[in-house]
Write an enzyme that holds these catalytic residues in place. Sequence first.
Site, short mmCIF file in Angstrom:
data_model
loop_
_atom_site.label_atom_id
_atom_site.label_comp_id
_atom_site.label_asym_id
_atom_site.label_seq_id
_atom_site.Cartn_x
_atom_site.Cartn_y
_atom_site.Cartn_z
N MET A 88 -27.36 -7.84 40.26
CA MET A 88 -28.65 -8.13 40.11
C MET A 88 -29.12 -9.33 38.79
SD MET A 88 -27.87 -4.01 38.10
CE MET A 88 -26.41 -4.12 36.76
N HIS B 117 -23.39 -16.32 39.22
CA HIS B 117 -22.45 -16.70 39.14
C HIS B 117 -21.54 -17.08 40.13
CE1 HIS B 117 -20.23 -13.50 39.20
NE2 HIS B 117 -21.32 -12.76 38.57
N GLY C 126 -19.03 -16.25 41.57
CA GLY C 126 -19.10 -15.00 42.07
C GLY C 126 -19.52 -14.55 43.78
N HIS C 127 -21.16 -14.99 42.70
CA HIS C 127 -22.55 -14.47 44.40
C HIS C 127 -22.11 -15.47 44.87
CE1 HIS C 127 -23.76 -12.12 40.39
NE2 HIS C 127 -23.36 -11.89 41.16
N ASP D 180 -15.52 -4.60 40.96
CA ASP D 180 -15.95 -3.71 40.97
C ASP D 180 -15.10 -2.73 41.90
OD1 ASP D 180 -18.70 -3.87 38.56
OD2 ASP D 180 -18.29 -5.68 40.42
N ARG E 282 -21.96 -10.38 32.35
CA ARG E 282 -21.60 -10.08 30.75
C ARG E 282 -20.98 -10.88 29.97
NH1 ARG E 282 -23.19 -4.25 30.91
NH2 ARG E 282 -23.06 -2.96 32.84
O1 PAF Z 1 -22.26 -4.76 41.49
C1 PAF Z 1 -23.70 -4.52 41.51
O2 PAF Z 1 -24.22 -6.20 40.87
C2 PAF Z 1 -24.70 -3.10 41.49
O3 PAF Z 1 -23.94 -2.41 41.20
C3 PAF Z 1 -25.14 -3.22 42.55
C4 PAF Z 1 -24.23 -3.18 43.72
C5 PAF Z 1 -26.40 -4.91 43.36
C6 PAF Z 1 -26.07 -2.00 42.68
O4 PAF Z 1 -27.28 -2.39 41.86
#
Ligand code: PAF
Length: 285
Positions: free
Chosen positions: A30, A34, A36-37, A152, A189
Amino acid sequence: MEVIKNINILEKKIKKIKKTKKIIGLIPTMGNLHKGHIKLISLAKKYVDIVVVSIFVNPMQFDDLLDLKKYPQTFNQDYDILNREKIKILFYPDNHIMYPNGLKNHTYIDIPKLSKIIEGKSRPGHFIGVTTILCKLFNLIQPNFSFFGEKDYQQLLVVKKLVQELNYPIKIISLPTVRLHNGLAYSSRNNNLNSSEKEIAPYLYRIIKKTHNTIIKNKGKNIQKTINKSKKYLIEKGFNIDVFNIYDSNTLDPITQKNKKLIILASVWLGKIRLIDNKKITLKD
Ligand code: PAF
């Protein structure tokens, strides 16, 4: 990097790649990228020929409109990061592209039970939004692999169930939670925390770790007492607890004496910001 906003162009591009038999990996995000990505991207590069990143702040997964409005959107910064990481394809659709007829009567995917408990209970409809948008992205991008963070944790289990039960030929790979030096899990967040909340936030993982260590030391005895103590510490530090409990790490069912593979799941509020984190516990037989 090619930024694709349009579904026709995306489909043509994917068709072309598929002809070359190259392996595609999808990292759905989304945005507000950061560390993590970035680690997810490095992991993905080990598995696939072409990493496709998507950025879409999916309105269907927000149960709270204000939360959606507040969600940090930092496209220029994200673009630079992805360029630096040598990502070739970014799918960046807007709401009209993903939901041309609006959200209200849109088809959705709803996973029973697993998506209704814990986070699903606190955020009704959240996982319907997640699974629906992921099905759309999987159908459009047809990845061989898709990559998700373990922060998550419930989402990860939901995605694995989705892929298995709807027979998507996609392998789901997960990355252990990436943390700041003080233990706080990276999250988009975190940007919305004020300076005093930023000082308190790392206590969440400290208390989770302490809970983990106590449960190991007690060999799984008196778990409820340990949880209650941890909840007290969290409240003393200024967190408002939504969820702080131990579950079976495979099913997220409540635990019994027999369970050896457990997980602590935490969702707490710090002011107006909801933080989640977790830690697995393996008990010896
Ligand atoms: O974890 C997230 O950023 C969102 O839930 C995802 C997997 C991109 C789905 O919109």
